[in-house]
Structures are given as structure tokens and as C-alpha cells.
Motif scaffolding. Structure first.
Motif, PDB file in Angstrom:
ATOM      1  N   UNK A   1      46.199  43.223  53.188  1.00 53.46           N
ATOM      2  CA  UNK A   1      45.979  44.642  53.428  1.00 53.46           C
ATOM      3  C   UNK A   1      44.537  45.024  53.101  1.00 53.46           C
ATOM      4  N   UNK A   2      43.812  45.474  54.076  1.00 49.77           N
ATOM      5  CA  UNK A   2      42.420  45.872  53.891  1.00 49.77           C
ATOM      6  C   UNK A   2      42.364  47.340  53.441  1.00 49.77           C
ATOM      7  N   UNK A   3      42.613  47.544  52.162  1.00 51.40           N
ATOM      8  CA  UNK A   3      42.568  48.877  51.576  1.00 51.40           C
ATOM      9  C   UNK A   3      42.260  48.729  50.086  1.00 51.40           C
ATOM     10  N   UNK A   4      41.985  49.825  49.419  1.00 57.77           N
ATOM     11  CA  UNK A   4      41.789  49.720  47.972  1.00 57.77           C
ATOM     12  C   UNK A   4      43.083  49.276  47.300  1.00 57.77           C
ATOM     13  N   UNK A   5      42.943  48.528  46.192  1.00 54.82           N
ATOM     14  CA  UNK A   5      44.111  48.058  45.453  1.00 54.82           C
ATOM     15  C   UNK A   5      43.886  48.252  43.948  1.00 54.82           C
ATOM     16  N   UNK A   6      44.969  48.629  43.277  1.00 52.37           N
ATOM     17  CA  UNK A   6      44.956  48.750  41.821  1.00 52.37           C
ATOM     18  C   UNK A   6      46.015  47.804  41.283  1.00 52.37           C
ATOM     19  N   UNK A   7      45.602  46.827  40.500  1.00 50.79           N
ATOM     20  CA  UNK A   7      46.535  45.848  39.952  1.00 50.79           C
ATOM     21  C   UNK A   7      47.530  46.537  39.016  1.00 50.79           C
ATOM     22  N   UNK A   8      48.717  45.992  38.905  1.00 51.08           N
ATOM     23  CA  UNK A   8      49.818  46.670  38.210  1.00 51.08           C
ATOM     24  C   UNK A   8      50.395  45.852  37.059  1.00 51.08           C
ATOM     25  N   UNK A   9      49.609  44.949  36.485  1.00 51.92           N
ATOM     26  CA  UNK A   9      50.110  44.153  35.357  1.00 51.92           C
ATOM     27  C   UNK A   9      50.273  44.992  34.098  1.00 51.92           C
ATOM     28  N   UNK A  10      49.459  46.057  33.965  1.00 42.24           N
ATOM     29  CA  UNK A  10      49.488  46.893  32.749  1.00 42.24           C
ATOM     30  C   UNK A  10      50.404  48.087  32.968  1.00 42.24           C
ATOM     31  N   UNK A  11      51.499  48.195  32.231  1.00 46.90           N
ATOM     32  CA  UNK A  11      52.445  49.316  32.441  1.00 46.90           C
ATOM     33  C   UNK A  11      51.856  50.676  32.091  1.00 46.90           C
ATOM     34  N   UNK A  12      50.934  50.730  31.141  1.00 49.05           N
ATOM     35  CA  UNK A  12      50.323  52.020  30.790  1.00 49.05           C
ATOM     36  C   UNK A  12      49.490  52.541  31.958  1.00 49.05           C
ATOM     37  N   UNK A  13      48.804  51.641  32.669  1.00 45.76           N
ATOM     38  CA  UNK A  13      48.023  52.048  33.835  1.00 45.76           C
ATOM     39  C   UNK A  13      48.942  52.561  34.930  1.00 45.76           C
ATOM     40  N   UNK A  14      50.027  51.849  35.177  1.00 44.16           N
ATOM     41  CA  UNK A  14      50.969  52.259  36.224  1.00 44.16           C
ATOM     42  C   UNK A  14      51.517  53.652  35.930  1.00 44.16           C
ATOM     43  N   UNK A  15      51.966  53.887  34.706  1.00 43.37           N
ATOM     44  CA  UNK A  15      52.515  55.199  34.352  1.00 43.37           C
ATOM     45  C   UNK A  15      51.442  56.277  34.433  1.00 43.37           C
ATOM     46  N   UNK A  16      50.234  55.948  34.036  1.00 45.22           N
ATOM     47  CA  UNK A  16      49.128  56.906  34.096  1.00 45.22           C
ATOM     48  C   UNK A  16      48.863  57.331  35.540  1.00 45.22           C
ATOM     49  N   UNK A  17      48.833  56.382  36.452  1.00 45.57           N
ATOM     50  CA  UNK A  17      48.584  56.716  37.858  1.00 45.57           C
ATOM     51  C   UNK A  17      49.748  57.526  38.421  1.00 45.57           C
ATOM     52  N   UNK A  18      50.963  57.122  38.122  1.00 48.08           N
ATOM     53  CA  UNK A  18      52.126  57.838  38.649  1.00 48.08           C
ATOM     54  C   UNK A  18      52.175  59.284  38.171  1.00 48.08           C
ATOM     55  N   UNK A  19      51.776  59.530  36.913  1.00 48.50           N
ATOM     56  CA  UNK A  19      51.907  60.874  36.343  1.00 48.50           C
ATOM     57  C   UNK A  19      50.645  61.720  36.462  1.00 48.50           C
ATOM     58  N   UNK A  20      49.485  61.089  36.396  1.00 48.06           N
ATOM     59  CA  UNK A  20      48.245  61.866  36.312  1.00 48.06           C
ATOM     60  C   UNK A  20      47.270  61.612  37.456  1.00 48.06           C
ATOM     61  N   UNK A  21      47.495  60.582  38.259  1.00 44.79           N
ATOM     62  CA  UNK A  21      46.674  60.337  39.447  1.00 44.79           C
ATOM     63  C   UNK A  21      47.614  60.035  40.617  1.00 44.79           C
ATOM     64  N   UNK A  22      48.567  60.911  40.900  1.00 47.72           N
ATOM     65  CA  UNK A  22      49.625  60.600  41.873  1.00 47.72           C
ATOM     66  C   UNK A  22      49.116  60.316  43.281  1.00 47.72           C
ATOM     67  N   UNK A  23      47.956  60.836  43.627  1.00 49.06           N
ATOM     68  CA  UNK A  23      47.432  60.577  44.974  1.00 49.06           C
ATOM     69  C   UNK A  23      47.000  59.128  45.161  1.00 49.06           C
ATOM     70  N   UNK A  24      46.869  58.382  44.050  1.00 42.87           N
ATOM     71  CA  UNK A  24      46.441  56.984  44.141  1.00 42.87           C
ATOM     72  C   UNK A  24      47.616  56.008  44.063  1.00 42.87           C
ATOM     73  N   UNK A  25      48.839  56.528  43.951  1.00 40.95           N
ATOM     74  CA  UNK A  25      50.012  55.646  43.880  1.00 40.95           C
ATOM     75  C   UNK A  25      50.083  54.685  45.065  1.00 40.95           C
ATOM     76  N   UNK A  26      49.751  55.097  46.306  1.00 46.43           N
ATOM     77  CA  UNK A  26      49.820  54.157  47.436  1.00 46.43           C
ATOM     78  C   UNK A  26      48.921  52.922  47.267  1.00 46.43           C
TER      79      UNK A  26
END
Length: 594
Positions: free
Chosen positions: A148-173
Motif C-alpha cells: 500500500x503506497x500510503x503513510x503508515x503508522x506501526x502498531x506494536x506499541x499499544x499506547x500509540x494505538x490508543x492515543x491515535x484512536x482517541x486523540x488523533x482519530x483522523x489518522x486511524x486509517x
């Protein structure tokens, strides 16, 4: 590396009122003091202040553990689950321990060799490194990124995942839809040993406890402990690592997976050959770098891989490490362990059919829009109606006075949290006490010049502010203040009469060495002394009058005695004559009375 000195910090905490059952991060109210340090440190402001104590709001918390690491009183703590792990073992089920690769920073070299033996004494029947799952996650992440030729955010860190889901929701995709190494390893263990096997993950991360509730972890991992909990558990069971035999793990990871807990570790494990100067792969650690990296991604939207770890310098700085050594020393210990223990060939790596994760945005619901009148009202309550008084000092934990005012309206903060405001109130109260004191107060510099005085002092010594800056000798004899300057005691207490002002004062003079100032407190005792003199005169007059009265009474007594003596003598003579007269015989008939 030695065990932490303050192991009592990690003992099972008591859940306090106001915290929800099962909450991962919470406050120990007995230790909490209103210092606001946790609020300043919390990256998502998930702290609610109430009556000077800081409570963790579960709905806003991402369980990163920053407040646990930062709290100087150890009032922030996390849910301890060693009892749960012990119950899994006691149930008779085959229980496996998954050890996070950062364990090399939590245990010394000799402890590392004995750790598997100690875990077996606790009852674990299978012990392996989570790096096994990390290898699979890294390579699956690389596969997704290449497709997939798009930006990617690795998801190994659960604190990062929760942070994006709750406080940066536009970046969840842009979150890579791959499970964490913990979940991957749990699935691998149950695939290898059977689905009835119980898996206990042991690592430095508190957020893993919250990750356990995610759908991806269901059925893969049964319990999460921190290294700190493990040390405490071993101590409670009387298991000394020094007395345990050396033994190996039951399974080994492939490739460079043991580098995974460090920034850039995923890229190295996946053999992406990326470094810190690579534009296409950006390893970041720490919340500030994470925020800026996400902001950059949002602006550019170019196909870049962000490899984030919420804790600065990665998992070796997790709040559950149970170690107090330098974070860079810990980083070095992980690298040394990885170099000394190379992984097996990749063909021996674990193979899993499903490593897919699903992430959804669920932003924190908290009112953020308030009218300007409402915000101005809160600012006014703390003396900040004037923009010049809005210092934005951050001492309350919020970056600006306006942000803190909004937090007050949200019910997250209290007006009294403003330290400059409270200091100003305290100073005003102090000034009010000094200004209204019936005692005269004067402040001098170290050259005995007057730099301040209160109204009572001005009234006592019949002066005005015109004497400010002038030497105290302008008003009185400076000898006592001069004596105070040369005194080691720093305090003089005496009574002095100032005849020039018809004033008598009990004086307390003391020094403020840090400020190079002298303070004089003058208590007016003139009326008291006048009353004493009047009383003394009354005493003297009374004694004198008593003497006069006594002398008068003595004189009268003497005169009375004299008069009484004369009267008695005359009465005696009269009585004697009467007796003689009565004793004479009467004359015969014919005789005449004489």
C-alpha cells in the motif's frame, strides 16, 4: 543491573474510592499531594483534580504510565495482576510465560541466565521470548507497507494505538492493521502447545494490561505482568535468583528480533535497512516526537513509515521496568544481549495465518466549546481578566491560562490550581495583616536605610513615606539595629522609651540574612507604663494617707486617754467628798446645821 532499591513502590496497591474496578492506572490517595506534576506530565491531560488530589480519568487515559514514572510521591500506580497469574498456574492448566525482549535491561547478565529457572519454580511450564512474535509482526508490517503506497503508522506499541484512536482519530486509517508482538507470540504459543494453554506476558509496559481487553488479544494472552510485578512476586514466594539454576528459554526468536524494543528495532527486524537519516522510515520515541511526526504526516500525506514507541528511548523506559538505572545504559544492555545472542535462521521463525488487527476511531467525548463569556468568567475568578496577567507559566499543568480555564469548565481542573494567583492571594493577605497590625513594623536594608513601614509605625514615630530611603537614625537611635547587624544570634528583644515621641515600646528586632534586611516590630506599651505610674502614685498616696490616719488615731487616743484620766480624777474626788459628807454624824436637838 541490580534490583530497584524501592521495591515497595511496586507492591499491590489498594484501589481507592473514585477509581473504577479493573482500572489500569489509578491514584493512591494516601500518597497524593497537590503538586500537579502528573498533570503536567500527562500527554493527554487525563487527570482530574478534586480537592487538591489528582485522579486518573479512565475514559481519557491511554495507560502509557507517564504519570507513574513522574509522580515523586509514587501516588500513581497500576493494577497488579500477579494473583491472577498465580491462579492460572494453580488451576492446573499448562501456563506459558512470554518474556518481552527488554528483559535484558531489567535483569543483570547473571540474572538473565537464571530467569527461566526462577519462572519454572513459580510454576510456568513453558518460557520463551516475545521476540518470537516480534519477528513475525515486523515482517508482516513490511509486507503491508510494500503493498500500500500510503503513510503508515506501526502498531506494536499499544499506547500509540490508543492515543491515535482517541486523540488523533483522523489518522486511524494509517495504522498498520497488524497485531502487536505480544498478541502474535500468544497466538504462536497456543498454536504450538494447544489452545488450552494459558499465556502470561511479562514486560515493562503498563499499556499492555489495557491491550489485553482488545478483541485481537482475546484468546491469545490471558494475563499481563510487569517486570516490577515479577520481582515482587518472586520475593513474596521466597525465590532468590541467585539460588536458581541457569537454564535456557524453551524457544528462541529469529533474526534481529531482540532489537525490537528500541527505536528503529522494527525496521531492523524486518531488514528494511532504514536508519535515522532515512526519509521513508521515521523511528520516533517519546510523546513530543510522536506528536510532531504525526503532524508532519497529516500535512504531507506522503508514503512514509512512522515507527513510534510512546516511551522515550523505547520499551527500555517503560513504567513497569522495575529498574532505576540510566535509560541509555538500559538501551546498551539490550543491544549487548542481542549481539551476544543472535537469533536463529528465519526459516525457523514462527508462522501464523492471521496477524490482522482492526482499529477504529473513538475520540474522547469532552466538551471543548465554551463561550468567551464563560472562559472570561473563569479567568476573572483567578485574577486574569487582564491579558497581561495571563502568564501562561504552565505551573498548573496546562500550557496556557485559557486552556486551564476551559479545563475548569470541563470539571477537570480547579481555579485554585493557579500558583501565581494563590501566591498573590497569600501576599495580599500578608500585606493586609501587616497594614492592619496595631504594632509598628519597619524594614531596613543592610545599610540601615528604611525600605518599608506600616501605618502603625508611621503613627508611632510621626512620619510619612517621605522618610523611605533615609537611615533609621532619622527617627531613632540606631544602636540596637547596629548591634543586630553584628550579632550572630540575629534577634534582639528589649523595651525602649522614645522620649522624643512620648512613646514606650517593647521592641523585637531580627535579621533576614537571605534578603539582607532587618525587621523591627514595635509594640506600644506607653499607656501600660502610664497606668503603672498612676498605680504607683496611688499606692504611695494610700500608704501616706494610711500613715497620717494612723498618726491621727494615735493622737486622738492619747488625747482621749488624757481627758478620760482627768475626768476620772475629778469623779474620784467628788465621790470621796460625798462619802465623807454622808459619814458625818447629825447634831443633837437644838444644834444648828452648819
Amino acid at each position: 543491573m541490580a534490583a530497584p532499591n524501592d521495591i515497595t513502590r511496586y507492591r499491590r496497591p489498594r484501589m481507592d474510592a473514585g477509581q473504577k474496578a479493573g482500572q489500569v492506572v489509578f491514584t493512591n490517595r494516601a500518597r497524593c499531594r497537590d503538586c500537579y506534576r502528573c498533570l503536567r506530565a500527562c500527554p493527554v491531560k487525563a487527570i482530574r483534580m478534586h480537592k487538591g488530589q489528582a485522579f486518573v480519568v479512565e475514559e481519557r487515559c491511554i495507560s502509557c504510565g507517564t504519570c507513574i514514572r513522574e509522580c515523586p510521591q509514587h501516588a500513581k500506580t497500576f493494577r497488579h495482576d500477579a494473583d491472577r497469574a498465580a491462579r492460572l498456574i494453580a488451576s492446573g492448566a499448562k501456563t506459558s510465560a512470554s518474556i518481552a525482549p527488554s528483559f535484558a535491561a531489567a535483569f543483570t547478565e547473571w540474572e538473565q541466565k537464571r530467569l527461566p529457572g526462577a519462572l519454572r519454580r513459580l510454576g510456568f511450564r513453558h518460557i520463551a521470548e516475545t521476540s518470537i512474535g516480534a519477528f513475525a509482526v515486523a515482517h508482516e508490517t513490511a509486507r503491508v507497507v510494500e503493498q500500500e503506497q500510503q503513510p503508515h503508522i506501526c502498531t506494536a506499541c499499544p499506547a500509540v494505538v490508543t492515543y491515535v484512536e482517541r486523540y488523533q482519530p483522523d489518522l486511524v486509517p494509517y495504522l498498520v492493521p497488524v497485531v502487536s508482538p505480544m498478541v502474535a507470540h500468544g497466538k504462536h504459543i497456543k498454536q504450538k502447545l494447544g489452545p488450552e494453554t494459558k499465556v502470561v506476558f511479562i514486560g515493562p509496559c503498563v499499556a499492555k494490561k489495557e491491550e489485553l481487553a482488545r478483541n485481537e488479544a482475546a484468546g491469545a494472552v490471558d494475563c499481563v505482568l510487569t517486570f516490577a510485578e515479577l520481582r515482587n512476586w518472586l520475593e513474596e514466594e521466597g525465590i532468590d535468583l541467585a539460588q536458581c539454576e541457569e537454564s535456557d528459554f524453551d524457544d528462541k526468536p529469529a533474526g534481529d528480533a531482540r532489537y525490537f524494543p528500541l527505536p528503529g528495532g522494527l525496521a531492523r527486524t524486518a531488514a528494511l535497512h532504514a536508519d535515522y537519516l532515512d526519509l521513508d522510515c521515521i523511528p520516533v520515541s517519546g510523546v513530543e516526537d510522536l506528536r510532531q511526526a504525526l503532524d508532519s504526516l497529516r500535512r504531507s500525506r506522503r508514503p512514509v513509515l512512522i515507527e513510534p514507541l510512546f516511551c522515550s528511548q523505547g520499551c527500555v523506559n517503560g513504567p513497569g521496568m522495575g529498574a532505576d538505572s540510566n535509560v541509555f545504559d538500559r538501551r546498551g544492555e539490550v543491544i549487548e544481549y542481542a549481539e551476544a545472542n543472535p537469533g536463529v535462521e528465519s526459516e525457523h521463525a514462527c508462522s501464523l495465518q492471521d496477524l490482522t488487527a482492526h482499529f477504529v476511531s473513538h475520540p474522547v467525548e469532552l466538551q471543548t466549546e465554551f463561550s468567551e463569556e464563560e472562559i472570561a468568567s473563569v479567568l476573572s475568578r483567578t485574577g486574569k481578566a487582564n491579558p497581561d496577567d495571563q502568564l501562561n507559566c504552565g505551573s498548573c499543568g496546562y500550557s496556557s491560562c485559557r486552556e486551564k480555564a476551559i479545563a475548569v469548565l470541563q470539571g477537570m481542573a480547579e481555579p485554585e490550581m493557579c500558583i501565581p494567583f494563590m501566591r498573590r492571594l497569600a501576599e495580599q493577605r500578608t500585606d493586609r495583616i501587616i497594614e492592619t497590625s496595631p504594632n509598628g513594623i519597619v524594614i531596613l536594608d543592610d545599610r540601615l536605610n528604611i525600605i518599608g513601614m506600616n501605618p502603625a509605625f508611621r503613627a508611632f514615630f510621626m512620619c510619612t513615606d517621605a522618610v523611605l530611603g533615609k537611615p533609621i537614625s532619622y527617627l531613632m537611635d540606631p544602636a540596637l539595629f547596629e548591634q543586630l547587624l553584628g550579632s550572630e544570634k540575629g534577634l534582639i528583644e528589649t523595651t525602649v522609651r522614645h522620649d522624643k515621641y512620648n512613646l514606650a515600646c517593647h521592641q523585637l528586632l531580627y535579621a533576614l540574612p537571605e534578603d539582607r534586611q532587618l525587621v523591627g516590630i514595635f509594640v506600644n506599651i506607653t499607656r501600660f507604663q502610664a497606668n503603672e505610674k498612676q498605680l504607683e502614685r496611688l499606692r504611695s498616696d494610700t500608704v501616706r494617707q494610711a500613715h497620717e490616719l494612723m498618726e491621727h488615731q494615735v493622737l486622738m487616743a492619747q488625747q482621749l486617754a488624757q481627758f478620760l484620766g482627768e475626768s476620772t480624777a475629778r469623779s474620784e474626788e467628788l465621790l470621796r467628798n460625798m462619802i465623807n459628807l454622808a459619814a458625818e454624824k447629825p447634831k443633837k436637838a437644838g444644834d444648828h446645821w452648819m
